[in-house]
Design an enzyme around this catalytic site. Structure first.
Site, PDB file in Angstrom:
ATOM      1  CB  SER A  72      -0.979   0.005   1.181  1.00  0.00           C
ATOM      2  OG  SER A  72      -0.315   0.254   2.392  1.00  0.00           O
ATOM      3  CG  HIS A 123       9.341   1.559  12.093  1.00  0.00           C
ATOM      4  ND1 HIS A 123       9.430   0.184  12.006  1.00  0.00           N
ATOM      5  CD2 HIS A 123       9.041   1.836  13.382  1.00  0.00           C
ATOM      6  CE1 HIS A 123       9.206  -0.334  13.192  1.00  0.00           C
ATOM      7  NE2 HIS A 123       8.963   0.637  14.054  1.00  0.00           N
ATOM      8  CG  ASP A 142      21.587   3.398  10.605  1.00  0.00           C
ATOM      9  OD1 ASP A 142      20.876   2.414  10.909  1.00  0.00           O
ATOM     10  OD2 ASP A 142      21.875   4.297  11.415  1.00  0.00           O
ATOM     11  NE  ARG A 196      20.716 -10.718   6.358  1.00  0.00           N
ATOM     12  CZ  ARG A 196      19.394 -10.842   6.515  1.00  0.00           C
ATOM     13  NH1 ARG A 196      18.574 -10.156   5.748  1.00  0.00           N
ATOM     14  NH2 ARG A 196      18.905 -11.657   7.422  1.00  0.00           N
ATOM     15  CG  LEU A 221      18.550  -3.238   3.531  1.00  0.00           C
ATOM     16  CD1 LEU A 221      18.689  -1.814   2.999  1.00  0.00           C
ATOM     17  CD2 LEU A 221      17.928  -4.137   2.475  1.00  0.00           C
TER      18      LEU A 221
HETATM   19  C1  GAR Z   1       3.821  -0.651   6.764  1.00  0.00           C
HETATM   20  O1  GAR Z   1       2.998  -0.391   7.875  1.00  0.00           O
HETATM   21  C2  GAR Z   1       5.264  -0.308   7.075  1.00  0.00           C
HETATM   22  O2  GAR Z   1       5.392   0.815   7.890  1.00  0.00           O
HETATM   23  C3  GAR Z   1       5.709  -1.558   7.780  1.00  0.00           C
HETATM   24  O3  GAR Z   1       5.144  -2.598   7.030  1.00  0.00           O
HETATM   25  C4  GAR Z   1       3.906  -2.144   6.480  1.00  0.00           C
HETATM   26  C5  GAR Z   1       3.917  -2.440   5.002  1.00  0.00           C
HETATM   27  O4  GAR Z   1       2.660  -2.148   4.448  1.00  0.00           O
HETATM   28  N1  GAR Z   1       7.139  -1.648   7.819  1.00  0.00           N
HETATM   29  C6  GAR Z   1       7.822  -2.017   8.896  1.00  0.00           C
HETATM   30  O5  GAR Z   1       7.302  -2.366   9.934  1.00  0.00           O
HETATM   31  C7  GAR Z   1       9.331  -1.984   8.732  1.00  0.00           C
HETATM   32  N2  GAR Z   1      10.002  -2.022   9.992  1.00  0.00           N
HETATM   33  P1  GAR Z   1       2.472  -1.998   2.887  1.00  0.00           P
HETATM   34  O6  GAR Z   1       3.063  -3.268   2.249  1.00  0.00           O
HETATM   35  O7  GAR Z   1       1.001  -1.931   2.705  1.00  0.00           O
HETATM   36  O8  GAR Z   1       3.199  -0.772   2.424  1.00  0.00           O
END
Ligand code: GAR
Length: 213
Positions: free
Chosen positions: A24, A120, A152, A76, A104
């Site tokens: 999304s 995040h 980072d 990785r 990463l």
């Molecule tokens: C989002 O809420 C993003 O902030 C989170 O995963 C979701 C992905 O949603 N990411 C993390 O938690 C990274 N630490 P999406 O696939 O609908 O964009």
């Protein structure tokens, strides 16, 4: 330090979107570009490390260039070497992690120094890691939100570009809170990309600040 991907000739800044699932945030970025709200950038490639990711199917529906680099079962470093090669082949200037659920390698970070954004769903440095929205809800914070930051070597840690905050309502449950944070994420990511793509910023210590021209 100035760390600008904006190019002198005003060519669009080429984004490489990395995702693992729903997508999304990727779709919100694509829509910002389509609607002309996010100017001077284009999506060069959408890369998924999961073949079944909905975000990948959406990229294909939109006719965007996409690649699948399945990470499961691979080391990785080897997977990241392929990802770096792919992003370079598509002449990516700025990498956008959009629900990319993989750490990463140092090699990946070194290949795109201060050129990798992550989103995040909390106000970092609070609640790094998985299920940040639920962590915040259970902790009982009154305000939470989302953060777009440079990646980072530490988890959910790099220089912060944009944050958006929302109140936690008494009527919220973890699900409704996550939904409202997601709506902020969809605004924040395009805002952060615009700021970075403009090139008009400096990084002073941990601070991302507008460059005075
Ligand atoms: C989002 O809420 C993003 O902030 C989170 O995963 C979701 C992905 O949603 N990411 C993390 O938690 C990274 N630490 P999406 O696939 O609908 O964009």
């Amino acid at each position: 330090m100035s760390a600008a991907p904006a190019k002198a000739g005003r060519d669009p800044v080429r984004l490489g979107i990395l995702l693992s699932g729903r997508g999304s945030n990727f779709l919100a970025i694509a829509e910002s570009i389509r609607a002309g709200r996010l100017k001077g950038v284009e999506i060069a490639v959408v890369v998924s490390n999961v073949a079944e990711a909905d975000g990948l199917a959406k990229a294909q529906e939109l006719g965007l260039t996409s690649e699948v680099l399945v990470s499961k079962g691979r080391k990785r470093q080897e997977h990241d070497a392929d990802a770096i090669a792919c992003l370079r082949a598509h002449r990516v200037d700025l990498v956008c992690l959009a629900g990319y659920m993989r750490l990463l390698s140092p090699e990946f970070l070194a290949a795109f120094p201060n050129r990798i954004l992550n989103i995040h769903p909390s106000l970092l440095p609070a609640f790094p890691g998985l299920e940040a929205q639920e962590q915040a809800f259970e902790y009982g914070v009154k305000v939470t939100g989302c953060t777009v930051h440079f990646a980072d070597e530490h988890l959910d840690h790099g220089v912060i570009v944009v944050q958006r905050a929302i109140p936690v309502l008494e009527s919220d449950d973890a699900h409704s809170l996550a939904e409202r944070i997601l709506a902020e994420e969809h605004i924040a990511y395009s805002e952060a990309i615009a700021r970075v793509a403009s090139g008009e910023y400096e990084i002073r210590g941990r601070r991302f600040v507008k460059r005075i021209l």
